[in-house]
Write a protein that holds these residues in place. Structure first.
Motif, PDB file in Angstrom:
ATOM      1  N   ARG A  34       0.867  -1.209   0.000  1.00 37.83           N
ATOM      2  CA  ARG A  34       0.000   0.000   0.000  1.00 37.83           C
ATOM      3  C   ARG A  34       0.893   1.246   0.000  1.00 37.83           C
ATOM      4  O   ARG A  34       0.641   2.212   0.698  1.00 37.83           O
ATOM      5  CB  ARG A  34      -0.958   0.049   1.209  1.00 37.83           C
ATOM      6  N   TRP A  35       1.950   1.213  -0.770  1.00 43.02           N
ATOM      7  CA  TRP A  35       2.867   2.358  -0.892  1.00 43.02           C
ATOM      8  C   TRP A  35       2.782   2.872  -2.324  1.00 43.02           C
ATOM      9  O   TRP A  35       3.219   2.200  -3.260  1.00 43.02           O
ATOM     10  CB  TRP A  35       4.302   1.941  -0.554  1.00 43.02           C
ATOM     11  N   PHE A  36       2.179   4.043  -2.485  1.00 43.97           N
ATOM     12  CA  PHE A  36       2.027   4.621  -3.819  1.00 43.97           C
ATOM     13  C   PHE A  36       2.815   5.917  -3.858  1.00 43.97           C
ATOM     14  O   PHE A  36       2.309   6.966  -3.465  1.00 43.97           O
ATOM     15  CB  PHE A  36       0.545   4.826  -4.140  1.00 43.97           C
ATOM     16  N   PRO A  37       4.074   5.824  -4.266  1.00 45.49           N
ATOM     17  CA  PRO A  37       4.966   6.987  -4.173  1.00 45.49           C
ATOM     18  C   PRO A  37       4.501   8.132  -5.063  1.00 45.49           C
ATOM     19  O   PRO A  37       3.724   7.943  -5.992  1.00 45.49           O
ATOM     20  CB  PRO A  37       6.305   6.433  -4.657  1.00 45.49           C
ATOM     21  N   ASP A  38       4.993   9.331  -4.737  1.00 45.42           N
ATOM     22  CA  ASP A  38       4.662  10.509  -5.549  1.00 45.42           C
ATOM     23  C   ASP A  38       5.142  10.318  -6.977  1.00 45.42           C
ATOM     24  O   ASP A  38       4.494  10.751  -7.920  1.00 45.42           O
ATOM     25  CB  ASP A  38       5.348  11.759  -4.974  1.00 45.42           C
ATOM     26  N   VAL A  39       6.322   9.694  -7.105  1.00 46.29           N
ATOM     27  CA  VAL A  39       6.920   9.533  -8.427  1.00 46.29           C
ATOM     28  C   VAL A  39       7.467   8.119  -8.568  1.00 46.29           C
ATOM     29  O   VAL A  39       8.096   7.599  -7.637  1.00 46.29           O
ATOM     30  CB  VAL A  39       8.093  10.536  -8.630  1.00 46.29           C
ATOM     31  N   ILE A  40       7.232   7.513  -9.710  1.00 48.16           N
ATOM     32  CA  ILE A  40       7.992   6.305 -10.062  1.00 48.16           C
ATOM     33  C   ILE A  40       8.919   6.715 -11.194  1.00 48.16           C
ATOM     34  O   ILE A  40       8.479   7.246 -12.217  1.00 48.16           O
ATOM     35  CB  ILE A  40       7.084   5.136 -10.476  1.00 48.16           C
ATOM     36  N   HIS A  41      10.210   6.506 -10.980  1.00 49.37           N
ATOM     37  CA  HIS A  41      11.226   6.922 -11.945  1.00 49.37           C
ATOM     38  C   HIS A  41      11.862   5.657 -12.514  1.00 49.37           C
ATOM     39  O   HIS A  41      12.565   4.944 -11.801  1.00 49.37           O
ATOM     40  CB  HIS A  41      12.255   7.806 -11.216  1.00 49.37           C
ATOM     41  N   CYS A  42      11.582   5.381 -13.783  1.00 50.47           N
ATOM     42  CA  CYS A  42      12.102   4.168 -14.419  1.00 50.47           C
ATOM     43  C   CYS A  42      13.242   4.507 -15.366  1.00 50.47           C
ATOM     44  O   CYS A  42      13.336   5.638 -15.854  1.00 50.47           O
ATOM     45  CB  CYS A  42      10.992   3.472 -15.196  1.00 50.47           C
ATOM     46  N   ASN A  43      14.073   3.512 -15.640  1.00 50.47           N
ATOM     47  CA  ASN A  43      15.291   3.737 -16.404  1.00 50.47           C
ATOM     48  C   ASN A  43      15.493   2.651 -17.459  1.00 50.47           C
ATOM     49  O   ASN A  43      15.550   1.474 -17.126  1.00 50.47           O
ATOM     50  CB  ASN A  43      16.500   3.722 -15.454  1.00 50.47           C
ATOM     51  N   ASP A  44      15.612   3.068 -18.693  1.00 52.25           N
ATOM     52  CA  ASP A  44      15.894   2.178 -19.826  1.00 52.25           C
ATOM     53  C   ASP A  44      14.822   1.091 -20.031  1.00 52.25           C
ATOM     54  O   ASP A  44      13.951   0.876 -19.207  1.00 52.25           O
ATOM     55  CB  ASP A  44      17.303   1.572 -19.725  1.00 52.25           C
TER      56      ASP A  44
END
Ligand code: GLC
Length: 504
Positions: A141-151
């Motif tokens: 139940r953790w929905f972060p402000d930002v998901i930052h994905c790479n490649d």
């Protein structure tokens, strides 16, 4: 701001857990710098077979044991474990996805380390990993402000966030960073149903009739970044061609795309404190560098002669890194000039064979180590006199920055981040930090190397050039602040994103 900004940073490589290239170093350096700026950033990567649970203090989390992940018709089990990433000042939470057949059972990250041949089920492996990321948030139940994905390896995370749990993640903003557009995660159309995505989403995964994970990332992200301003311009301006992905980028992200130059983590890359090298040194006394050179040559079983310059190369064996150009000029260079080359890298089987042939032809001048070896990479940076990066494309490049800091003069082609970080040396004014050449031709490369060799024979000028590089700063702090500004602009939405990106 009251509550700390929360970010989940997803990457297929994170130093010191798993590394094949610059992506791993950047994931570590940026995450640590974000933590130091007060961001609640956590990291997620797969736990490949080469990642030791003991050495990395990886342990189980009760709630995240045995999550069922559908991959096509099958169900695979993800167990998510926990660890930490740290530097002397801060630490960050790390989550690793474990699964025996896809990850624990393989020594390589993407390819068999013995043959260099990519695993045939890389589509399934990264479908599985991406889905595990989203399921983990759901279970915690953790929905972060930002998901930052790479490649590309992380591209489907963005698709799952928006299609599987759109309501839960409604406040989460999605950022995607291109570290290299040349690798896209391309698979046959038959891979589509394995994703378990709704059929309406299929179109957004397809590019030129094939499944393309990088394309999916561009489709589902709200903002795309890349790792240097010049590479960003080259992509938008059509100067680098990447299988038409550059057109998708222009169409979808003309005003939500920005290049932020990577930094260097000086906890890991600093010749004064580097624990991987036998002799530490700084700009005031370079004599230990000579001893590192001796150690380096011994390691490659080459003869040490202080008058003979050593050129280092550390690279993935991929066409964009300019391996063809290197192979074209190497025989001439090694037979006509008094120089030694040490080479560390891994990748495409045909390049491995060509390099082995070169080694057989010049056993006393060309040292070769096929594979990845972190300690050896540090020794090359510390022991070589020059460092070669003849890249066709280079989104940022980390090694030219390490080289400058280690007093190892970079010889680079003026492209992407190489152009943004290395200044051509001018013997008249004594300014500049490396040797820069422009045309992607054997002649231009050879000419640049000969220019470096001539400077090496003039000790005063050479010392000036070396010192200029060692005094440069490539700290992560500035870059991390830009990412924070970007995250905040996305979360608060007070201002037009394009206006914020222009300032960055
Ligand atoms: C990729 C790019 C390289 C960049 C690194 C980190 O490896 O090829 O240019 O420095 O990612 O962003």
């Amino acid at each position: 701001m009251g509550r700390a900004l929360s970010v989940l940073f997803v990457s297929a490589e994170v130093y010191p857990f798993a590394k094949t290239g610059g992506l791993a170093d950047v994931s570590y350096g940026l995450v640590m710098a974000l933590r130091e700026l007060g961001v609640d950033v956590r990291v997620m990567l797969p736990k490949y077979g080469c990642v030791s649970e003991r050495k990395n203090h990886i342990h189980e989390i009760k709630r995240l044991r045995a999550i069922e992940i559908p991959v096509g018709e099958r169900v695979e089990i993800a167990t998510i474990k926990s660890s930490t990433l740290q530097n002397p000042r801060t630490r960050a939470q790390v989550y690793v996805t474990t699964n025996y057949p896809y990850f624990d059972n393989r020594k390589g990250l993407y390819a068999d380390p013995h043959t260099g041949v990519p695993y045939a089920d890389n589509d399934e492996r990264f479908i599985f990993f991406c889905r595990s990321v989203v399921e983990m948030c759901h279970f915690l139940r953790w929905f972060p402000d930002v998901i930052h994905c790479n490649d590309w390896q992380t591209g489907l995370v963005l698709a799952y966030v928006r299609t599987l749990y759109p309501h839960e993640f409604r406040k989460t903003r999605l950022v995607f960073t291109i570290h290299n557009c040349a690798e896209q995660g391309i698979f046959p159309e038959e891979s589509l149903p394995k994703t378990g995505l709704p059929a309406e989403a299929y179109e957004r995964l397809l590019h030129r009739g094939q499944v393309n994970f990088l394309k999916a990332a561009l489709e589902f992200s709200e903002c795309v970044t890349t790792v240097s301003p010049t590479y960003a311009r080259e992509l938008l301006g059509g100067e680098v061609e990447c299988n038409g992905i550059e057109e998708v980028l222009r169409e979808r992200h003309a005003s939500s795309f920005v290049g932020i130059l990577n930094g260097v983590d000086t906890n890991v890359w600093n010749p004064r404190t580097d624990s991987y090298i036998p002799y530490r040194y700084g700009v005031e006394d370079l004599s230990p560098k000579q001893r590192n050179k001796q150690a380096l040559l011994q390691r490659f079983e080459l003869r040490y002669d202080p008058a003979v310059p050593v050129i280092g190369m550390i690279t993935r064996l991929h066409p964009v890194k300019g391996i063809d150009l290197f192979l074209e000029v190497a025989p001439k260079l090694l037979s006509e000039e008094n120089v030694q080359i040490v080479f560390l890298g891994d990748g495409l089987p045909e390049y491995r064979t060509a390099l082995q042939k070169l080694h057989k032809q010049f056993p006393r001048r060309f040292g070769l180590h096929l594979g990845f070896d972190e300690a050896l990479a540090h020794l090359i940076e510390a022991g070589a006199d020059m460092f070669l990066m003849p890249s066709r494309q280079e989104p940022c490049g980390q090694n030219q920055m390490y080289s400058m800091l280690y007093g190892t003069v970079p010889i680079v082609r003026a492209t992407g981040g190489l152009r943004d970080t290395v200044e051509d040396f001018n013997p008249e004014t004594g300014t500049g930090t490396g040797i820069v050449f422009q045309p992607y031709t054997g002649e231009a490369l050879l000419e640049a190397i000969r220019r470096a060799l001539a400077l090496y024979r003039q000790p005063e000028l050479w010392l000036q050039l070396v010192r200029n590089g060692m005094q440069k700063e490539f700290s992560w702090r500035a870059a991390a602040s830009r990412y924070v500004e970007l995250y905040q602009a996305l979360v608060k939405r007070k201002e037009q994103l394009s206006a914020v990106l222009e300032r960055l």
